[in-house]
Design a protein around this motif. Structure first.
Motif, PDB file in Angstrom:
ATOM      1  N   LYS A 230       6.442  -0.299  12.982  1.00  0.00           N
ATOM      2  CA  LYS A 230       5.380  -0.157  14.127  1.00  0.00           C
ATOM      3  C   LYS A 230       4.743   1.480  14.264  1.00  0.00           C
ATOM      4  O   LYS A 230       3.612   1.563  14.515  1.00  0.00           O
ATOM      5  CB  LYS A 230       5.843  -0.743  15.520  1.00  0.00           C
ATOM      6  CG  LYS A 230       6.083  -2.241  15.496  1.00  0.00           C
ATOM      7  CD  LYS A 230       6.607  -2.518  17.032  1.00  0.00           C
ATOM      8  CE  LYS A 230       6.702  -4.008  17.089  1.00  0.00           C
ATOM      9  NZ  LYS A 230       7.767  -4.290  18.269  1.00  0.00           N
ATOM     10  N   SER A 231       5.698   2.249  14.030  1.00  0.00           N
ATOM     11  CA  SER A 231       5.373   3.583  14.192  1.00  0.00           C
ATOM     12  C   SER A 231       4.564   4.202  13.210  1.00  0.00           C
ATOM     13  O   SER A 231       4.042   5.475  13.479  1.00  0.00           O
ATOM     14  CB  SER A 231       6.638   4.313  14.672  1.00  0.00           C
ATOM     15  OG  SER A 231       7.432   4.499  13.513  1.00  0.00           O
ATOM     16  N   ILE A 232       4.721   3.878  11.841  1.00  0.00           N
ATOM     17  CA  ILE A 232       4.242   4.294  10.606  1.00  0.00           C
ATOM     18  C   ILE A 232       2.629   4.452  11.068  1.00  0.00           C
ATOM     19  O   ILE A 232       2.243   5.790  10.737  1.00  0.00           O
ATOM     20  CB  ILE A 232       4.422   3.509   9.108  1.00  0.00           C
ATOM     21  CG1 ILE A 232       6.073   3.493   9.096  1.00  0.00           C
ATOM     22  CG2 ILE A 232       3.634   4.097   8.249  1.00  0.00           C
ATOM     23  CD1 ILE A 232       6.431   2.636   8.043  1.00  0.00           C
TER      24      ILE A 232
ATOM     25  N   ASN B 122       8.471  -5.484   0.246  1.00  0.00           N
ATOM     26  CA  ASN B 122       7.348  -5.902   0.159  1.00  0.00           C
ATOM     27  C   ASN B 122       6.599  -5.634   1.550  1.00  0.00           C
ATOM     28  O   ASN B 122       5.271  -5.420   1.660  1.00  0.00           O
ATOM     29  CB  ASN B 122       7.363  -7.309  -0.415  1.00  0.00           C
ATOM     30  CG  ASN B 122       7.615  -7.639  -1.766  1.00  0.00           C
ATOM     31  OD1 ASN B 122       7.472  -6.703  -2.494  1.00  0.00           O
ATOM     32  ND2 ASN B 122       7.873  -8.945  -1.970  1.00  0.00           N
ATOM     33  N   SER B 123       7.343  -5.894   2.819  1.00  0.00           N
ATOM     34  CA  SER B 123       7.006  -5.717   4.055  1.00  0.00           C
ATOM     35  C   SER B 123       6.536  -4.296   4.070  1.00  0.00           C
ATOM     36  O   SER B 123       5.367  -4.028   4.791  1.00  0.00           O
ATOM     37  CB  SER B 123       8.078  -5.979   4.886  1.00  0.00           C
ATOM     38  OG  SER B 123       8.560  -7.300   4.839  1.00  0.00           O
ATOM     39  N   LEU B 124       7.313  -3.423   3.708  1.00  0.00           N
ATOM     40  CA  LEU B 124       6.866  -2.046   4.033  1.00  0.00           C
ATOM     41  C   LEU B 124       5.670  -1.530   3.010  1.00  0.00           C
ATOM     42  O   LEU B 124       4.525  -0.937   3.474  1.00  0.00           O
ATOM     43  CB  LEU B 124       8.015  -1.183   3.476  1.00  0.00           C
ATOM     44  CG  LEU B 124       7.922   0.669   3.651  1.00  0.00           C
ATOM     45  CD1 LEU B 124       7.521   0.878   4.986  1.00  0.00           C
ATOM     46  CD2 LEU B 124       9.148   1.281   3.109  1.00  0.00           C
ATOM     47  N   ARG B 125       5.610  -2.088   1.769  1.00  0.00           N
ATOM     48  CA  ARG B 125       4.471  -1.995   1.008  1.00  0.00           C
ATOM     49  C   ARG B 125       2.956  -2.605   1.491  1.00  0.00           C
ATOM     50  O   ARG B 125       2.280  -1.866   1.548  1.00  0.00           O
ATOM     51  CB  ARG B 125       4.700  -2.441  -0.411  1.00  0.00           C
ATOM     52  CG  ARG B 125       3.641  -2.217  -1.534  1.00  0.00           C
ATOM     53  CD  ARG B 125       4.286  -2.824  -2.887  1.00  0.00           C
ATOM     54  NE  ARG B 125       3.345  -2.406  -3.946  1.00  0.00           N
ATOM     55  CZ  ARG B 125       2.689  -3.199  -4.430  1.00  0.00           C
ATOM     56  NH1 ARG B 125       2.320  -4.422  -3.997  1.00  0.00           N
ATOM     57  NH2 ARG B 125       1.951  -2.841  -5.374  1.00  0.00           N
ATOM     58  N   SER B 126       3.269  -3.454   2.239  1.00  0.00           N
ATOM     59  CA  SER B 126       1.967  -4.079   2.815  1.00  0.00           C
ATOM     60  C   SER B 126       1.552  -3.358   3.779  1.00  0.00           C
ATOM     61  O   SER B 126       0.376  -2.997   4.060  1.00  0.00           O
ATOM     62  CB  SER B 126       2.565  -5.452   3.389  1.00  0.00           C
ATOM     63  OG  SER B 126       1.426  -6.079   4.192  1.00  0.00           O
ATOM     64  N   ILE B 127       2.517  -2.588   4.765  1.00  0.00           N
ATOM     65  CA  ILE B 127       2.029  -1.790   5.615  1.00  0.00           C
ATOM     66  C   ILE B 127       1.372  -0.358   5.267  1.00  0.00           C
ATOM     67  O   ILE B 127       0.273   0.050   5.673  1.00  0.00           O
ATOM     68  CB  ILE B 127       3.198  -1.151   6.780  1.00  0.00           C
ATOM     69  CG1 ILE B 127       3.695  -2.481   7.454  1.00  0.00           C
ATOM     70  CG2 ILE B 127       2.919  -0.135   7.681  1.00  0.00           C
ATOM     71  CD1 ILE B 127       5.187  -2.245   8.223  1.00  0.00           C
ATOM     72  N   LEU B 128       1.979   0.155   4.250  1.00  0.00           N
ATOM     73  CA  LEU B 128       1.575   1.372   3.552  1.00  0.00           C
ATOM     74  C   LEU B 128       0.091   1.138   2.833  1.00  0.00           C
ATOM     75  O   LEU B 128      -0.802   2.031   2.872  1.00  0.00           O
ATOM     76  CB  LEU B 128       2.610   1.921   2.712  1.00  0.00           C
ATOM     77  CG  LEU B 128       3.770   2.396   3.427  1.00  0.00           C
ATOM     78  CD1 LEU B 128       4.763   2.961   2.474  1.00  0.00           C
ATOM     79  CD2 LEU B 128       3.590   3.623   4.529  1.00  0.00           C
TER      80      LEU B 128
ATOM     81  N   ILE C 179      -2.848   1.259   4.987  1.00  0.00           N
ATOM     82  CA  ILE C 179      -3.178   2.490   5.592  1.00  0.00           C
ATOM     83  C   ILE C 179      -4.073   3.242   4.451  1.00  0.00           C
ATOM     84  O   ILE C 179      -4.747   4.106   4.605  1.00  0.00           O
ATOM     85  CB  ILE C 179      -1.831   3.447   5.991  1.00  0.00           C
ATOM     86  CG1 ILE C 179      -1.440   2.628   7.306  1.00  0.00           C
ATOM     87  CG2 ILE C 179      -2.216   4.847   6.245  1.00  0.00           C
ATOM     88  CD1 ILE C 179       0.163   2.979   7.442  1.00  0.00           C
ATOM     89  N   GLY C 180      -3.680   2.978   3.140  1.00  0.00           N
ATOM     90  CA  GLY C 180      -4.523   3.592   2.061  1.00  0.00           C
ATOM     91  C   GLY C 180      -3.391   4.114   0.957  1.00  0.00           C
ATOM     92  O   GLY C 180      -3.967   4.832  -0.003  1.00  0.00           O
ATOM     93  N   TYR C 181      -2.538   4.083   1.275  1.00  0.00           N
ATOM     94  CA  TYR C 181      -1.178   4.620   0.122  1.00  0.00           C
ATOM     95  C   TYR C 181      -1.014   3.642  -1.074  1.00  0.00           C
ATOM     96  O   TYR C 181      -1.284   2.362  -1.053  1.00  0.00           O
ATOM     97  CB  TYR C 181       0.056   4.653   0.726  1.00  0.00           C
ATOM     98  CG  TYR C 181       0.236   5.891   1.731  1.00  0.00           C
ATOM     99  CD1 TYR C 181       0.552   6.853   1.208  1.00  0.00           C
ATOM    100  CD2 TYR C 181       0.399   5.490   3.032  1.00  0.00           C
ATOM    101  CE1 TYR C 181       0.836   8.170   2.330  1.00  0.00           C
ATOM    102  CE2 TYR C 181       0.744   6.597   3.969  1.00  0.00           C
ATOM    103  CZ  TYR C 181       0.869   7.701   3.691  1.00  0.00           C
ATOM    104  OH  TYR C 181       0.944   8.900   4.339  1.00  0.00           O
ATOM    105  N   LYS C 182      -1.027   4.271  -2.318  1.00  0.00           N
ATOM    106  CA  LYS C 182      -0.746   3.398  -3.606  1.00  0.00           C
ATOM    107  C   LYS C 182       0.626   3.529  -3.738  1.00  0.00           C
ATOM    108  O   LYS C 182       1.552   4.639  -3.993  1.00  0.00           O
ATOM    109  CB  LYS C 182      -1.571   4.071  -4.764  1.00  0.00           C
ATOM    110  CG  LYS C 182      -3.078   4.041  -4.622  1.00  0.00           C
ATOM    111  CD  LYS C 182      -3.565   4.762  -6.027  1.00  0.00           C
ATOM    112  CE  LYS C 182      -5.140   4.759  -5.759  1.00  0.00           C
ATOM    113  NZ  LYS C 182      -5.445   5.802  -4.900  1.00  0.00           N
TER     114      LYS C 182
END
Length: 201
Positions: free
Chosen positions: A42-44, A70-76, A79-82
């Motif tokens: 939530k804080s990312i 996969n959960s983390l990848r979806s969040i990032l 945001i705009g990260y590859k």
């Protein structure tokens, strides 16, 4: 401080702080105990919008490292990260123009399912004769259906039983590094510290 390392709990914070001290890591970043992985996730997006330069997270893989990734990848990605399809074995580092540098370490080693205690098991001295006895004892308890822990927490049972049988019984994991029950001059710690230094220093 404009560099942060987000961790899941106080055990993580103390273990890593003591590893950094042993390896003389320049403390150019602040370690924050977010009290759980959901709070980290939530804080990312919030931290990314601040003036922070580098964000690192250390999270447990738990049962399925790919699901966690996969959960983390979806969040990032939102945001705009590859983000690569899989974690990098030596620790993932992502640099994206206009965004903070982002580092990811998935416990224990970016490759296996597990948690902090699985990482700590790598710090047990190579000539240790106690852990095989711990493992046999836990197996006997499981066979007799006397163990109360969930199977996912077996590594916690192993490490904390092993620590309970040391000279000072029940020493916390972080303090066990200071007491030299656990060793930090091994490949696992060196890889972790190298990832930290690449991200922050």
């Amino acid at each position: 401080m404009n560099q942060i390392l987000l961790v899941e709990g106080k055990d993580d914070l103390f273990v890593f702080s003591n590893i950094f001290e042993k390896h003389k890591v320049v403390q150019s970043f602040e370690i924050e105990d977010k009290k759980g992985i959901e709070n980290i996730f939530k804080s990312i997006p919030i931290y990314v919008k601040t003036d922070v330069l580098s964000i690192g997270i250390v999270i447990d893989a738990d049962v399925t490292i790919q699901d966690r990734w996969n959960s983390l990848r979806s969040i990032l990605t939102q945001i705009g990260y590859k983000v690569p399809n899989n974690p990098i074995k030596q620790g993932t580092l992502i640099k994206e123009e206009g965004l903070p540098n982002f580092g990811i370490w998935i416990m224990p080693n970016n490759d296996k399912n597990g948690m902090l205690e699985d990482f700590v098991k790598y710090l047990i001295p190579k000539n240790d004769e106690l852990m095989p006895v711990v493992e046999n004892t836990l197996q006997v308890l499981e066979d007799k259906e006397l163990s109360k822990y969930k199977r996912i927490h077996k590594s916690k049972a192993k490490i904390h039983t092993w620590l309970a049988w040391q000279e000072s019984p029940g020493t916390p994991m972080g303090l066990a590094i200071n007491q030299k029950y656990l060793e930090t001059d091994n490949e696992m710690c060196e890889t972790f510290v190298k990832w930290i230094n690449q991200l922050y220093n």
